[in-house]
Enzyme design. Structure first.
Site, PDB file in Angstrom:
ATOM      1  N   ARG A 115       0.708  -8.713   9.004  1.00  0.00           N
ATOM      2  CA  ARG A 115       0.068  -7.389   9.126  1.00  0.00           C
ATOM      3  C   ARG A 115      -1.375  -7.615   9.539  1.00  0.00           C
ATOM      4  O   ARG A 115      -2.144  -8.253   8.812  1.00  0.00           O
ATOM      5  CB  ARG A 115       0.134  -6.646   7.789  1.00  0.00           C
ATOM      6  CG  ARG A 115      -0.720  -5.392   7.756  1.00  0.00           C
ATOM      7  CD  ARG A 115      -0.456  -4.511   6.556  1.00  0.00           C
ATOM      8  NE  ARG A 115       0.811  -3.825   6.667  1.00  0.00           N
ATOM      9  CZ  ARG A 115       1.180  -2.748   5.967  1.00  0.00           C
ATOM     10  NH1 ARG A 115       0.339  -2.233   5.083  1.00  0.00           N
ATOM     11  NH2 ARG A 115       2.346  -2.185   6.132  1.00  0.00           N
ATOM     12  N   GLN A 175       8.901  -0.237   9.800  1.00  0.00           N
ATOM     13  CA  GLN A 175       8.919   1.130   9.281  1.00  0.00           C
ATOM     14  C   GLN A 175       9.941   1.970  10.051  1.00  0.00           C
ATOM     15  O   GLN A 175      10.766   2.666   9.453  1.00  0.00           O
ATOM     16  CB  GLN A 175       7.512   1.749   9.432  1.00  0.00           C
ATOM     17  CG  GLN A 175       7.410   3.165   8.930  1.00  0.00           C
ATOM     18  CD  GLN A 175       7.526   3.260   7.410  1.00  0.00           C
ATOM     19  OE1 GLN A 175       6.814   2.587   6.697  1.00  0.00           O
ATOM     20  NE2 GLN A 175       8.445   4.079   6.918  1.00  0.00           N
ATOM     21  N   CYS A 208       5.891   7.828   5.965  1.00  0.00           N
ATOM     22  CA  CYS A 208       5.926   6.366   5.774  1.00  0.00           C
ATOM     23  C   CYS A 208       5.262   5.966   4.456  1.00  0.00           C
ATOM     24  O   CYS A 208       5.569   4.905   3.914  1.00  0.00           O
ATOM     25  CB  CYS A 208       5.251   5.670   6.945  1.00  0.00           C
ATOM     26  SG  CYS A 208       3.581   6.277   7.281  1.00  0.00           S
ATOM     27  N   ASP A 213       2.240  11.382   8.740  1.00  0.00           N
ATOM     28  CA  ASP A 213       1.530  10.162   8.334  1.00  0.00           C
ATOM     29  C   ASP A 213       0.083  10.591   8.082  1.00  0.00           C
ATOM     30  O   ASP A 213      -0.325  11.694   8.479  1.00  0.00           O
ATOM     31  CB  ASP A 213       1.633   9.136   9.485  1.00  0.00           C
ATOM     32  CG  ASP A 213       1.030   7.771   9.165  1.00  0.00           C
ATOM     33  OD1 ASP A 213       0.643   7.528   7.995  1.00  0.00           O
ATOM     34  OD2 ASP A 213       0.939   6.935  10.092  1.00  0.00           O
ATOM     35  N   ARG A 237      13.031   0.538   3.223  1.00  0.00           N
ATOM     36  CA  ARG A 237      12.240  -0.525   3.858  1.00  0.00           C
ATOM     37  C   ARG A 237      12.848  -1.876   3.515  1.00  0.00           C
ATOM     38  O   ARG A 237      12.966  -2.759   4.363  1.00  0.00           O
ATOM     39  CB  ARG A 237      10.773  -0.472   3.370  1.00  0.00           C
ATOM     40  CG  ARG A 237       9.978   0.746   3.809  1.00  0.00           C
ATOM     41  CD  ARG A 237       9.754   0.735   5.312  1.00  0.00           C
ATOM     42  NE  ARG A 237       9.189  -0.517   5.755  1.00  0.00           N
ATOM     43  CZ  ARG A 237       7.887  -0.830   5.696  1.00  0.00           C
ATOM     44  NH1 ARG A 237       7.014   0.042   5.268  1.00  0.00           N
ATOM     45  NH2 ARG A 237       7.462  -2.021   6.131  1.00  0.00           N
ATOM     46  N   HIS A 242       4.530  -0.411  14.184  1.00  0.00           N
ATOM     47  CA  HIS A 242       5.049  -0.679  12.838  1.00  0.00           C
ATOM     48  C   HIS A 242       6.588  -0.656  12.924  1.00  0.00           C
ATOM     49  O   HIS A 242       7.238   0.252  12.401  1.00  0.00           O
ATOM     50  CB  HIS A 242       4.527   0.395  11.881  1.00  0.00           C
ATOM     51  CG  HIS A 242       4.629   0.057  10.420  1.00  0.00           C
ATOM     52  ND1 HIS A 242       5.108  -1.158   9.952  1.00  0.00           N
ATOM     53  CD2 HIS A 242       4.318   0.781   9.304  1.00  0.00           C
ATOM     54  CE1 HIS A 242       5.085  -1.155   8.629  1.00  0.00           C
ATOM     55  NE2 HIS A 242       4.610   0.000   8.214  1.00  0.00           N
TER      56      HIS A 242
HETATM   57  N1   CP Z   1       4.604   2.310   4.825  1.00  0.00           N
HETATM   58  C1   CP Z   1       3.972   1.164   4.615  1.00  0.00           C
HETATM   59  O1   CP Z   1       3.938   0.270   5.465  1.00  0.00           O
HETATM   60  O2   CP Z   1       3.437   1.047   3.374  1.00  0.00           O
HETATM   61  P1   CP Z   1       2.437  -0.092   2.896  1.00  0.00           P
HETATM   62  O3   CP Z   1       1.193   0.056   3.696  1.00  0.00           O
HETATM   63  O4   CP Z   1       2.235   0.159   1.428  1.00  0.00           O
HETATM   64  O5   CP Z   1       3.087  -1.430   3.153  1.00  0.00           O
HETATM   65  N1  NVA Z   2      -0.635   4.788  10.262  1.00  0.00           N
HETATM   66  C1  NVA Z   2      -0.826   4.226   8.945  1.00  0.00           C
HETATM   67  C2  NVA Z   2       0.474   3.702   8.413  1.00  0.00           C
HETATM   68  C3  NVA Z   2       0.404   3.090   7.056  1.00  0.00           C
HETATM   69  C4  NVA Z   2       1.711   2.556   6.584  1.00  0.00           C
HETATM   70  C5  NVA Z   2      -1.861   3.127   9.012  1.00  0.00           C
HETATM   71  O1  NVA Z   2      -1.834   2.316   9.946  1.00  0.00           O
HETATM   72  O2  NVA Z   2      -2.719   3.069   8.132  1.00  0.00           O
END
Ligand code: CP
Ligand code: NVA
Length: 303
Positions: free
Chosen positions: A101, A131, A261, A221, A289, A128
């Site tokens: 990440r 997701q 999400c 989101d 997930r 992502h």
């Molecule tokens: N939806 C998602 O990716 O959650 P986190 O940021 O908690 O991993």
């Molecule tokens: N769009 C959001 C998703 C988090 C899971 C972000 O990138 O923060």
């Protein structure tokens, strides 16, 4: 050896194979069987941003499969102690798969470039994919068939909506992005998605009420993603008319489900009533997930 950096990396058939595996592994777990499909395999987790769902679902999923996950902290010196090439080549001597990440998408691309094991994008500013796999899996559980369903994303063109658009394009769903015009995908970004998916119905609108009229799933989101904290106040103003609330849900068919999400900012992009309402599937979606990623891990490492 394959990587999953964005859903462009998978064909329609491959996504369907992963979803099928996810369903089998979920059923297996629910029947009380924890089968060691990935016995003694190791997954490295490299995270530049916070996470609950992604980190824990990868760790627990790997453990259920008889493998092990290592969450690597600052002390490994990622991006600091040595070159990305040396880091990636050495890490892939030890582990069987890496999930990363990062802020910049180039970071996961660079890891993949030098890695001799599969690299999974666990969220970048650009996409992502894990997701979106869980999201289409959740829609499939709800409706059986994905083909012809309509997913309306009420929010900006971001990592999550991009991955969902690609998933919809590859699996035959219609996709609508409802947000202020200045937050939609650029023409180039939209063209990139369309050219990577083939022909599909992909609409931009600033009329959320009209967009949800024939929606099967309504998704939102946070208005400001991780890394956009400085834009929070401006976005709160710009998105004020784009909240998923009871009024918007009432404009959708009664069978439509609500997805997010997570994490959510309750009271901003979505109300408590919708989050906790009967149409909400957010908890099952978050649970999925893990099942979707288990499908992905077994597909990447065993096929
Ligand atoms: N939806 C998602 O990716 O959650 P986190 O940021 O908690 O991993
Ligand atoms: N769009 C959001 C998703 C988090 C899971 C972000 O990138 O923060």
């Amino acid at each position: 050896m394959r990587h999953l950096l964005s859903l462009f990396d998978l064909t329609t058939d491959e996504i369907q194979d992963i979803l099928k595996l996810a369903a089998e592994l979920k059923a297996e777990l629910q029947a009380g069987n924890r089968v060691a499909h990935l016995a003694n395999h190791n997954l490295a987790l490299l995270f530049e941003k916070p996470s609950l769902r992604t980190r824990v679902s990868f760790e627990c999923g790997m453990s259920q499969l008889g493998g092990h996950a290592l969450f690597l902290g600052q002390d490994v010196g990622w991006g600091k102690r040595e070159t990305p090439k040396d880091f990636s080549e050495v890490l892939s001597e030890y582990v069987d798969v890496i999930a990363c990440r990062s802020f910049k998408h180039e970071t996961v691309e660079q890891l993949a470039q030098y890695s001799s094991v599969p690299v999974i994008n666990a969220l970048t500013d650009y996409s992502h994919p894990c997701q979106a796999l869980a999201d289409v899996f959740t829609i499939q559980e709800e409706f059986g068939e994905l083909q012809g369903r309509h997913l309306v994303f009420v929010g900006d063109a971001n990592n999550v909506s991009r991955s969902l658009a690609i998933a919809c394009g590859k699996l035959g769903l219609r996709f609508t992005l409802a947000c202020p015009a200045s937050y939609q995908f650029t023409a180039e970004e939209k063209a990139e998605i369309e050219s990577g998916c083939g022909d599909f119905e992909f609409t931009h609108t600033d009329d959320a009420m009209q967009a949800v009229a024939d929606a099967d799933a309504i998704y939102t989101d946070v208005w400001a993603s991780m890394g956009q904290e400085k834009e929070q106040k401006q976005r709160e103003q710009d998105f004020a008319q784009f909240q998923v609330n009871e009024e918007l849900m009432a404009a959708a068919p009664g069978h439509a489900i609500f997805l997010h999400c997570l994490p959510a900012k309750r009271g901003q992009e979505v109300t408590d009533g919708v989050m906790d309402g009967t149409q909400s599937r957010i908890i099952a979606q978050a649970g999925n997930r893990m099942h979707a990623q288990k499908g992905l891990l077994v597909w990447l490492l065993n096929s």
